[in-house]
Write a protein that holds these residues in place. Structure first.
Motif, PDB file in Angstrom:
ATOM      1  N   TRP A 101      37.765 -18.731  20.143  1.00 41.93           N
ATOM      2  CA  TRP A 101      36.468 -18.130  20.459  1.00 41.93           C
ATOM      3  C   TRP A 101      35.344 -19.156  20.532  1.00 41.93           C
ATOM      4  CZ3 TRP A 101      35.361 -13.130  21.818  1.00 41.93           C
ATOM      5  CH2 TRP A 101      34.011 -12.772  21.841  1.00 41.93           C
ATOM      6  N   SER A 102      35.305 -20.076  19.593  1.00 44.48           N
ATOM      7  CA  SER A 102      34.212 -21.053  19.540  1.00 44.48           C
ATOM      8  C   SER A 102      34.558 -22.357  20.239  1.00 44.48           C
ATOM      9  CB  SER A 102      33.847 -21.337  18.079  1.00 44.48           C
ATOM     10  OG  SER A 102      33.448 -20.144  17.410  1.00 44.48           O
ATOM     11  N   GLU A 122      32.015 -22.942  25.749  1.00 43.74           N
ATOM     12  CA  GLU A 122      30.746 -22.278  25.983  1.00 43.74           C
ATOM     13  C   GLU A 122      30.789 -21.538  27.314  1.00 43.74           C
ATOM     14  OE1 GLU A 122      28.476 -22.113  23.722  1.00 43.74           O
ATOM     15  OE2 GLU A 122      29.504 -23.492  22.365  1.00 43.74           O
ATOM     16  N   MET A 123      29.800 -20.699  27.531  1.00 45.81           N
ATOM     17  CA  MET A 123      29.755 -19.933  28.772  1.00 45.81           C
ATOM     18  C   MET A 123      29.623 -20.855  29.993  1.00 45.81           C
ATOM     19  SD  MET A 123      30.261 -16.795  27.954  1.00 45.81           S
ATOM     20  CE  MET A 123      29.715 -15.736  29.305  1.00 45.81           C
ATOM     21  N   ARG A 181      26.136 -14.965  34.515  1.00 49.79           N
ATOM     22  CA  ARG A 181      25.147 -14.237  33.699  1.00 49.79           C
ATOM     23  C   ARG A 181      25.013 -12.790  34.160  1.00 49.79           C
ATOM     24  NH1 ARG A 181      22.573 -11.149  31.618  1.00 49.79           N
ATOM     25  NH2 ARG A 181      20.618 -11.312  30.452  1.00 49.79           N
ATOM     26  N   PRO A 204      27.171 -11.420  30.484  1.00 46.31           N
ATOM     27  CA  PRO A 204      26.122 -12.159  29.782  1.00 46.31           C
ATOM     28  C   PRO A 204      26.585 -12.899  28.532  1.00 46.31           C
ATOM     29  CG  PRO A 204      25.830  -9.792  29.513  1.00 46.31           C
ATOM     30  CD  PRO A 204      26.884  -9.978  30.545  1.00 46.31           C
ATOM     31  N   ASP A 205      27.697 -12.504  27.955  1.00 51.18           N
ATOM     32  CA  ASP A 205      28.210 -13.201  26.781  1.00 51.18           C
ATOM     33  C   ASP A 205      29.715 -12.952  26.663  1.00 51.18           C
ATOM     34  OD1 ASP A 205      28.438 -10.606  25.782  1.00 51.18           O
ATOM     35  OD2 ASP A 205      26.611 -10.751  24.593  1.00 51.18           O
ATOM     36  N   LYS A 206      30.318 -13.560  25.656  1.00 51.18           N
ATOM     37  CA  LYS A 206      31.765 -13.424  25.489  1.00 51.18           C
ATOM     38  C   LYS A 206      32.171 -12.003  25.118  1.00 51.18           C
ATOM     39  CE  LYS A 206      32.300 -18.270  24.116  1.00 51.18           C
ATOM     40  NZ  LYS A 206      32.664 -19.215  23.045  1.00 51.18           N
ATOM     41  N   THR A 207      31.295 -11.330  24.359  1.00 56.71           N
ATOM     42  CA  THR A 207      31.607  -9.949  23.998  1.00 56.71           C
ATOM     43  C   THR A 207      31.718  -9.073  25.240  1.00 56.71           C
ATOM     44  OG1 THR A 207      30.418 -10.229  21.899  1.00 56.71           O
ATOM     45  CG2 THR A 207      30.881  -7.975  22.596  1.00 56.71           C
ATOM     46  N   CYS A 265      32.799 -10.041  28.072  1.00 52.14           N
ATOM     47  CA  CYS A 265      34.126 -10.336  28.644  1.00 52.14           C
ATOM     48  C   CYS A 265      35.201  -9.542  27.932  1.00 52.14           C
ATOM     49  CB  CYS A 265      34.416 -11.837  28.541  1.00 52.14           C
ATOM     50  SG  CYS A 265      33.365 -12.903  29.555  1.00 52.14           S
ATOM     51  N   LEU A 286      30.419 -10.734  14.419  1.00 50.21           N
ATOM     52  CA  LEU A 286      31.253 -10.576  15.614  1.00 50.21           C
ATOM     53  C   LEU A 286      32.203  -9.396  15.428  1.00 50.21           C
ATOM     54  CD1 LEU A 286      32.455 -11.486  18.326  1.00 50.21           C
ATOM     55  CD2 LEU A 286      33.913 -13.089  17.048  1.00 50.21           C
ATOM     56  N   ARG A 331      30.439  -6.220  16.212  1.00 58.74           N
ATOM     57  CA  ARG A 331      30.223  -6.032  17.652  1.00 58.74           C
ATOM     58  C   ARG A 331      31.516  -5.596  18.337  1.00 58.74           C
ATOM     59  NH1 ARG A 331      27.587 -11.016  17.236  1.00 58.74           N
ATOM     60  NH2 ARG A 331      29.133 -12.040  18.566  1.00 58.74           N
TER      61      ARG A 331
END
Length: 228
Positions: A23-24, A27-28, A43, A47-50, A52, A112, A115
């Motif tokens: 996960w880490s 980066e996007m 974007r 907008p973020d990994k969540t 996805c 996380l 979420r």
């Protein structure tokens, strides 16, 4: 707006990077580069990994719903749910590294995990729906959350199960469904005991302090007692 082909490429690249680096581990911006899309496009779509992960779960949901076996309609609810969840595992089998990485990250990051739990609860409701189990209201919310927890335990076994027949996984799912039935049985028992108390508490007296009417329909000029 990106085309379906571009969205597919982004999501496939995300799952691949997730499985390889965790996960880490990226980066996007690296996701955009690997998928060969502009940052603006990424974007707009994810907008973020969540986001996805949400798209991935939604895709899995769709595939499970497409594969619901109509021949299971007359089987007990427990068997229908077992079949739906095994279908889900079959669909997810190509993404084991990514799923393992998501689990590791969630255990390390409580924020996380919260979420992701919201997204997983939505999927759980759809799995209950696919199994023909009512999935609305407070009770269904409890069932969906219980299913999230139970299925996560099955996933832990499934990730390490190298048997093509998935004997350990099916045994784990059996145990979790047994525990779930027992748990819901206790919930139903408490509900049956408590519901009359709530009806008496809320329906015993009208707002004026007089006894509520036995009928559900108030006398003319009197306010109705609030519903339990």
């Amino acid at each position: 707006m990106a085309t379906q082909k571009t969205r597919r490429k982004i999501l496939d690249t995300f799952l691949e990077l997730l499985g390889e680096h965790g996960w880490s581990g990226f980066e996007m911006a690296e996701l955009a580069g690997a998928a060969d899309v502009k940052l603006s496009v990424l974007r707009a779509e994810f907008p973020d990994k969540t986001a996805c992960v949400r798209a991935f779960l939604s895709e899995v949901d769709q595939k499970v719903l497409d594969r619901v076996d109509p021949d299971m309609a007359d089987e007990p609810a427990r068997d229908r749910l077992f079949d739906v969840l095994m279908t889900r595992l079959d669909i997810m089998s190509a993404y084991k590294p990514a799923i393992r990485a998501i689990g590791v990250a969630a255990r390390r990051d409580p924020a996380l995990a919260l979420r992701l739990n919201r997204e997983l609860a939505t999927s759980a409701r759809w799995m209950l729906t696919a199994a023909g189990i009512p999935a609305s209201g407070l009770r269904a919310g409890m069932m969906a959350q219980g299913l999230v927890v139970a299925f996560s335990r099955v996933i832990d076994v499934w990730l390490e199960d190298e048997d093509p027949g998935l004997a350990r996984t099916m045994a784990a799912l059996d145990r979790q469904l047994d525990e779930g039935e027992s748990w819901m049985g206790r919930i139903d028992k408490v509900e049956r005991m408590v519901s009359p108390l709530f009806r008496r508490a809320f329906g015993a007296r009208s707002p004026k302090g007089t006894r509520a009417q036995e009928s559900d329909t108030p006398e003319a000029g009197e306010p109705a007692a609030p519903a339990a």
